[in-house]
Motif scaffolding. Structure first.
Motif, short mmCIF file in Angstrom:
data_model
loop_
_atom_site.label_atom_id
_atom_site.label_comp_id
_atom_site.label_asym_id
_atom_site.label_seq_id
_atom_site.Cartn_x
_atom_site.Cartn_y
_atom_site.Cartn_z
N GLU A 57 0.83 -1.20 0.00
CA GLU A 57 0.00 0.00 0.00
C GLU A 57 0.86 1.26 0.00
N THR A 58 1.96 1.24 0.74
CA THR A 58 2.87 2.40 0.78
C THR A 58 3.47 2.63 -0.60
N ARG A 59 3.93 1.56 -1.22
CA ARG A 59 4.52 1.68 -2.55
C ARG A 59 3.48 2.20 -3.55
N TYR A 60 2.25 1.68 -3.45
CA TYR A 60 1.18 2.10 -4.34
C TYR A 60 0.89 3.59 -4.16
N GLU A 61 0.87 4.06 -2.93
CA GLU A 61 0.64 5.48 -2.65
C GLU A 61 1.76 6.33 -3.25
N GLN A 62 3.00 5.89 -3.12
CA GLN A 62 4.13 6.62 -3.71
C GLN A 62 3.98 6.72 -5.22
N LEU A 63 3.64 5.58 -5.83
CA LEU A 63 3.47 5.57 -7.28
C LEU A 63 2.34 6.50 -7.72
N MET A 64 1.24 6.47 -7.00
CA MET A 64 0.10 7.31 -7.35
C MET A 64 0.41 8.79 -7.14
N GLU A 65 1.14 9.12 -6.08
CA GLU A 65 1.53 10.52 -5.86
C GLU A 65 2.44 11.00 -6.97
N GLN A 66 3.41 10.17 -7.34
CA GLN A 66 4.32 10.53 -8.42
C GLN A 66 3.55 10.69 -9.73
N PHE A 67 2.67 9.75 -10.01
CA PHE A 67 1.88 9.80 -11.24
C PHE A 67 0.99 11.04 -11.25
N ALA A 68 0.34 11.34 -10.13
CA ALA A 68 -0.54 12.51 -10.05
C ALA A 68 0.24 13.81 -10.24
N SER A 69 1.40 13.89 -9.62
CA SER A 69 2.18 15.13 -9.75
C SER A 69 2.71 15.28 -11.17
N ASP A 70 3.14 14.18 -11.79
CA ASP A 70 3.61 14.24 -13.18
C ASP A 70 2.47 14.64 -14.11
N MET A 71 1.30 14.08 -13.90
CA MET A 71 0.14 14.43 -14.74
C MET A 71 -0.26 15.88 -14.55
N GLN A 72 -0.23 16.35 -13.31
CA GLN A 72 -0.58 17.75 -13.03
C GLN A 72 0.40 18.68 -13.74
N MET A 73 1.68 18.36 -13.70
CA MET A 73 2.68 19.18 -14.37
C MET A 73 2.45 19.17 -15.88
N TYR A 74 2.15 18.01 -16.44
CA TYR A 74 1.90 17.88 -17.87
C TYR A 74 0.65 18.68 -18.27
N ILE A 75 -0.40 18.56 -17.50
CA ILE A 75 -1.65 19.27 -17.79
C ILE A 75 -1.43 20.78 -17.72
N THR A 76 -0.66 21.23 -16.76
CA THR A 76 -0.35 22.66 -16.65
C THR A 76 0.41 23.14 -17.88
N MET A 77 1.37 22.37 -18.34
CA MET A 77 2.13 22.76 -19.54
C MET A 77 1.22 22.79 -20.76
N VAL A 78 0.34 21.80 -20.91
CA VAL A 78 -0.57 21.77 -22.07
C VAL A 78 -1.54 22.95 -22.01
N CYS A 79 -2.07 23.23 -20.84
CA CYS A 79 -3.01 24.36 -20.69
C CYS A 79 -2.32 25.68 -21.03
N ASP A 80 -1.11 25.84 -20.56
CA ASP A 80 -0.37 27.06 -20.85
C ASP A 80 -0.13 27.21 -22.35
N THR A 81 0.20 26.12 -23.01
CA THR A 81 0.40 26.15 -24.46
C THR A 81 -0.89 26.50 -25.17
N ILE A 82 -2.00 25.92 -24.75
CA ILE A 82 -3.29 26.20 -25.37
C ILE A 82 -3.68 27.66 -25.15
N VAL A 83 -3.47 28.16 -23.95
CA VAL A 83 -3.83 29.54 -23.64
C VAL A 83 -3.07 30.52 -24.53
N THR A 84 -1.83 30.20 -24.87
CA THR A 84 -1.06 31.13 -25.69
C THR A 84 -1.27 30.94 -27.19
#
Length: 176
Positions: free
Chosen positions: A69-96
């Protein structure tokens, strides 16, 4: 490196840091995620390998202190933060880029419509109307002739001044 919740090995950057002096987006950094130094109070040997990505982290065997469960939580946190960063970059590109594309399309459409309207209007005109539109007013012709005459006089005066300056320079060189 800034301490953030971007996951293991994530480099923190802001969208405004990815713009040049004119506000255009610069190309994305070649390595968005990279090694991160040891956190405060942790020795490098105690800290997990910072360059490890999700797949590598998932393949790593569990240690005694970790549970699945600890490992799964680490993986999900990493995945969520990576996806959030990617979505922010895509949104910024779309906005411009989207507003620029919309304006470009509107300008092209207006240009075509205006050109079609102009051609239609000109083709409807009679030959006399076209001649009248292309004929220059006599006052404009007279002003143009007067300006041309003044231009020629000024040019001759400049040539005379340059000729006299050269004469003076020659006399000075001969006198030395």
């Amino acid at each position: 490196m800034t301490s953030t919740r971007l996951g293991q090995g994530a480099k923190f950057f802001r969208a405004e840091e990815l713009r040049d002096s004119h506000g255009r987006l610069q190309p994305a950094p070649p390595v968005v995620l990279g090694p991160m130094g040891a956190g405060p109070g942790l020795q490098p040997a105690q800290q997990p390998n910072a360059a490890m990505r999700l797949a590598d982290l998932a393949k790593k065997p569990l240690t005694v202190q970790e549970t699945w469960e600890t490992r799964y939580e680490q993986l999900m946190e990493q995945f969520a933060s990576d996806m959030q960063m990617y979505i922010t970059m895509v949104c910024d590109t779309i906005v411009t880029t989207v507003p620029k594309s919309v304006v470009h399309c509107l300008v092209r459409k207006a240009e075509k419509n205006l050109l079609n309207h102009l051609f239609g209007h000109v083709h409807k005109m009679s030959e006399e109307e076209l001649k009248r539109m292309l004929t220059e007013d006599s006052s404009v012709t007279e002003k143009r002739a007067a300006v041309r005459l003044l231009y020629d006089k000024i040019k001759m005066a400049i040539d005379d001044v340059q000729y006299k300056q050269e004469k003076v320079k020659r006399k000075d060189h001969e006198g030395d």
